[in-house]
Design a protein around this motif. Structure first.
Motif, PDB file in Angstrom:
ATOM      1  N   ASP A 286       0.673  -1.650   0.255  1.00  0.00           N
ATOM      2  CA  ASP A 286       0.098   0.118  -0.035  1.00  0.00           C
ATOM      3  C   ASP A 286       0.795   0.766  -0.040  1.00  0.00           C
ATOM      4  O   ASP A 286       0.770   2.728  -0.833  1.00  0.00           O
ATOM      5  CB  ASP A 286      -0.855   0.545   0.938  1.00  0.00           C
ATOM      6  CG  ASP A 286      -2.254  -0.731   0.936  1.00  0.00           C
ATOM      7  OD1 ASP A 286      -2.158  -1.259  -0.125  1.00  0.00           O
ATOM      8  OD2 ASP A 286      -2.367  -1.371   1.843  1.00  0.00           O
ATOM      9  N   ALA A 287       2.039   1.215   0.855  1.00  0.00           N
ATOM     10  CA  ALA A 287       2.807   2.668   1.060  1.00  0.00           C
ATOM     11  C   ALA A 287       3.453   2.693  -0.558  1.00  0.00           C
ATOM     12  O   ALA A 287       3.361   3.854  -0.645  1.00  0.00           O
ATOM     13  CB  ALA A 287       4.219   2.138   1.712  1.00  0.00           C
ATOM     14  N   LEU A 288       3.801   1.814  -1.191  1.00  0.00           N
ATOM     15  CA  LEU A 288       4.250   1.412  -2.584  1.00  0.00           C
ATOM     16  C   LEU A 288       3.366   2.033  -3.286  1.00  0.00           C
ATOM     17  O   LEU A 288       3.913   3.175  -4.437  1.00  0.00           O
ATOM     18  CB  LEU A 288       5.495   0.519  -2.487  1.00  0.00           C
ATOM     19  CG  LEU A 288       6.184   0.442  -3.686  1.00  0.00           C
ATOM     20  CD1 LEU A 288       7.224   1.274  -3.707  1.00  0.00           C
ATOM     21  CD2 LEU A 288       6.853  -1.055  -4.692  1.00  0.00           C
ATOM     22  N   ALA A 289       2.279   1.318  -3.257  1.00  0.00           N
ATOM     23  CA  ALA A 289       1.079   2.174  -4.540  1.00  0.00           C
ATOM     24  C   ALA A 289       0.907   3.600  -3.772  1.00  0.00           C
ATOM     25  O   ALA A 289       0.967   4.405  -5.169  1.00  0.00           O
ATOM     26  CB  ALA A 289      -0.032   1.508  -4.197  1.00  0.00           C
ATOM     27  N   ALA A 290       0.532   4.321  -3.310  1.00  0.00           N
ATOM     28  CA  ALA A 290       0.706   5.471  -3.184  1.00  0.00           C
ATOM     29  C   ALA A 290       2.387   6.209  -3.390  1.00  0.00           C
ATOM     30  O   ALA A 290       1.920   7.338  -3.708  1.00  0.00           O
ATOM     31  CB  ALA A 290       0.675   5.961  -1.273  1.00  0.00           C
ATOM     32  N   ARG A 291       2.850   5.932  -3.581  1.00  0.00           N
ATOM     33  CA  ARG A 291       4.336   6.645  -3.681  1.00  0.00           C
ATOM     34  C   ARG A 291       4.435   6.748  -5.540  1.00  0.00           C
ATOM     35  O   ARG A 291       4.852   7.538  -6.476  1.00  0.00           O
ATOM     36  CB  ARG A 291       5.896   6.100  -3.683  1.00  0.00           C
ATOM     37  CG  ARG A 291       5.724   6.345  -1.848  1.00  0.00           C
ATOM     38  CD  ARG A 291       6.356   7.115  -0.943  1.00  0.00           C
ATOM     39  NE  ARG A 291       7.179   8.435  -2.159  1.00  0.00           N
ATOM     40  CZ  ARG A 291       8.595   8.213  -1.373  1.00  0.00           C
ATOM     41  NH1 ARG A 291       8.875   7.706  -0.705  1.00  0.00           N
ATOM     42  NH2 ARG A 291       9.207   9.125  -1.988  1.00  0.00           N
ATOM     43  N   LEU A 292       3.880   5.558  -5.912  1.00  0.00           N
ATOM     44  CA  LEU A 292       3.624   5.188  -7.569  1.00  0.00           C
ATOM     45  C   LEU A 292       2.373   6.119  -8.195  1.00  0.00           C
ATOM     46  O   LEU A 292       1.865   6.452  -9.331  1.00  0.00           O
ATOM     47  CB  LEU A 292       3.670   3.725  -7.981  1.00  0.00           C
ATOM     48  CG  LEU A 292       4.892   3.489  -7.337  1.00  0.00           C
ATOM     49  CD1 LEU A 292       4.602   1.678  -7.845  1.00  0.00           C
ATOM     50  CD2 LEU A 292       5.850   4.105  -8.553  1.00  0.00           C
ATOM     51  N   ARG A 293       1.332   5.911  -7.360  1.00  0.00           N
ATOM     52  CA  ARG A 293       0.077   6.762  -8.009  1.00  0.00           C
ATOM     53  C   ARG A 293      -0.024   7.978  -8.815  1.00  0.00           C
ATOM     54  O   ARG A 293      -0.488   8.414  -9.328  1.00  0.00           O
ATOM     55  CB  ARG A 293      -1.123   7.106  -6.465  1.00  0.00           C
ATOM     56  CG  ARG A 293      -2.348   6.577  -7.185  1.00  0.00           C
ATOM     57  CD  ARG A 293      -3.877   6.531  -6.048  1.00  0.00           C
ATOM     58  NE  ARG A 293      -3.666   5.357  -5.650  1.00  0.00           N
ATOM     59  CZ  ARG A 293      -3.320   4.303  -4.195  1.00  0.00           C
ATOM     60  NH1 ARG A 293      -2.581   5.558  -3.365  1.00  0.00           N
ATOM     61  NH2 ARG A 293      -2.930   3.302  -4.110  1.00  0.00           N
ATOM     62  N   PRO A 294       1.071   9.051  -8.071  1.00  0.00           N
ATOM     63  CA  PRO A 294       0.746  10.532  -8.915  1.00  0.00           C
ATOM     64  C   PRO A 294       0.943  10.627 -10.247  1.00  0.00           C
ATOM     65  O   PRO A 294       0.616  11.010 -11.100  1.00  0.00           O
ATOM     66  CB  PRO A 294       2.123  10.957  -7.297  1.00  0.00           C
ATOM     67  CG  PRO A 294       2.075  10.344  -6.408  1.00  0.00           C
ATOM     68  CD  PRO A 294       1.519   9.349  -6.925  1.00  0.00           C
ATOM     69  N   TYR A 295       2.041   9.254 -10.137  1.00  0.00           N
ATOM     70  CA  TYR A 295       3.179   8.995 -11.688  1.00  0.00           C
ATOM     71  C   TYR A 295       1.531   8.729 -12.727  1.00  0.00           C
ATOM     72  O   TYR A 295       1.506   9.813 -13.523  1.00  0.00           O
ATOM     73  CB  TYR A 295       4.108   8.634 -11.676  1.00  0.00           C
ATOM     74  CG  TYR A 295       5.124   8.963 -10.712  1.00  0.00           C
ATOM     75  CD1 TYR A 295       5.848   9.584 -11.530  1.00  0.00           C
ATOM     76  CD2 TYR A 295       5.442   8.509  -9.575  1.00  0.00           C
ATOM     77  CE1 TYR A 295       7.165  10.201 -10.504  1.00  0.00           C
ATOM     78  CE2 TYR A 295       6.581   9.194  -8.886  1.00  0.00           C
ATOM     79  CZ  TYR A 295       7.295  10.212  -8.899  1.00  0.00           C
ATOM     80  OH  TYR A 295       8.590  10.373  -9.117  1.00  0.00           O
ATOM     81  N   LEU A 296       0.522   7.891 -12.174  1.00  0.00           N
ATOM     82  CA  LEU A 296      -0.201   7.138 -13.092  1.00  0.00           C
ATOM     83  C   LEU A 296      -1.465   8.341 -13.135  1.00  0.00           C
ATOM     84  O   LEU A 296      -1.608   8.344 -13.809  1.00  0.00           O
ATOM     85  CB  LEU A 296      -0.539   6.309 -12.245  1.00  0.00           C
ATOM     86  CG  LEU A 296      -0.023   4.790 -12.043  1.00  0.00           C
ATOM     87  CD1 LEU A 296      -0.421   4.151 -10.831  1.00  0.00           C
ATOM     88  CD2 LEU A 296       0.567   3.991 -13.090  1.00  0.00           C
ATOM     89  N   ALA A 297      -1.414   8.865 -12.361  1.00  0.00           N
ATOM     90  CA  ALA A 297      -2.133  10.637 -12.239  1.00  0.00           C
ATOM     91  C   ALA A 297      -1.925  11.299 -13.544  1.00  0.00           C
ATOM     92  O   ALA A 297      -2.894  11.842 -14.066  1.00  0.00           O
ATOM     93  CB  ALA A 297      -2.443  10.941 -11.083  1.00  0.00           C
TER      94      ALA A 297
END
Length: 306
Positions: A286-297
């Motif tokens: 979950d923590a790693l996904a939170a770091r990657l999510r802004p790039y997906l956005a």
């Protein structure tokens, strides 16, 4: 010209700070992209400090799986805020709890020796040479066996050391085994031992998965107070810790734990509860996904504006 799916790439993300990070860094420069990295153990401790500083100055962020490693990397980073901690943890669906009580073996009966277990490659940082030296210091009337699971370059050297110490008939060298076999070995054992230390080249364990796996099976663990292991094991509560590269201290702890099945049971139960409460892999994902999510956005926004 970049076409197709490659045009949607917003970040290059790679595991390991040494060669993989070098490849990602160069590729990011060629593509004009940001890059990020996960660091673990050997890649941290055997990469020169100057190279670590350069990479930390260049990447968007880095996460690592131990507080010990994170603090070291933050000290080297031009921007310490780039460095974060993400424990990797276990997928407990693959490590179901083991509720059966273990036999009260205490080393007094030659027909029922206490079963010691270690899992790990036969390499310098695992400290198995120190374990053999410690086992040789135990009283002759204390009955135990030791099983080693794992391959590794030093395996033949360790087998020769065991023979020279007169321990060969008490040791089973099983080589590499699959995960189901490792779990079965943990369930059959009385005490897990991992005497990690800093290798001559600076390599060391981070937070060994095998310790978490053994703890998840209610198996009492004896390990070294080195690197991030104290982040997992609290001495006297969730396991036992001794100084690294200290066979007499390791022998004293082995002697006490071999003789005391009630202590092993208490440490094993506490270790199991601790690892399941603090080291579930879902939190790290979950923590790693939170770091990657802004790039997906950012990618979604770029498509919307096109």
């Amino acid at each position: 010209m970049v076409t197709g799916r490659a045009a949607d790439v917003r970040l290059l993300y790679v595991h390991y700070l040494h060669t993989p990070a070098s490849v990602a860094r160069y590729a990011a420069r060629i593509r004009g992209l940001p890059w990020a990295c996960s660091a673990h153990a050997k890649d941290i401790w055997t990469t020169p400090d100057w190279e670590v500083r350069e990479k930390l100055g260049d990447c968007d962020w880095l996460t690592t799986c131990t507080r010990f490693g994170a603090e070291h990397l933050a000290r080297l980073s031009p921007d310490p805020a780039k460095v974060s901690l993400t424990y990797h943890g276990l997928d407990f669906a693959r490590f179901p709890a083991f509720a059966e009580p273990r036999p009260d073996r205490d080393g007094a009966d030659a027909a029922a020796p206490v079963r010691l277990l270690s899992v790990g490659r036969a390499v310098a940082k695992k400290g198995f040479d120190d374990l053999l030296a410690a086992l040789a210091l135990l009283p002759a009337g204390l009955h135990w066996t030791w099983t080693h699971i794992g391959g590794g370059a030093l395996r033949d050297t360790l087998m020769a050391q065991a023979a020279a110490l007169g321990l060969a008939d008490r040791i089973a060298w099983q080589g590499a085994r699959n995960q189901a076999e490792v779990i079965a070995a943990c369930r059959a054992a009385d005490l897990f031992v991992l005497p990690s230390k800093v290798a001559p080249d600076g390599d060391r364990d981070g937070l060994p998965n095998v310790l978490m796996e053994a703890m998840s099976q209610g198996l009492a663990c004896l390990a070294s107070r080195v690197s991030a292991i104290p982040e997992l094991i609290e001495d006297g509560r969730t396991g036992r810790l001794v100084a690294p590269a200290d066979p007499p201290a390791l022998a004293a702890a082995l002697d006490a734990l071999i003789r005391d099945p009630a202590l092993r049971a208490r440490l094993g139960a506490a270790g199991d509860a601790h690892v399941r409460a603090r080291f579930d892999h879902g939190a790290g994902l979950d923590a790693l996904a939170a770091r990657l999510r802004p790039y997906l956005a950012a990618g979604v926004q770029a498509v919307a504006e096109a």
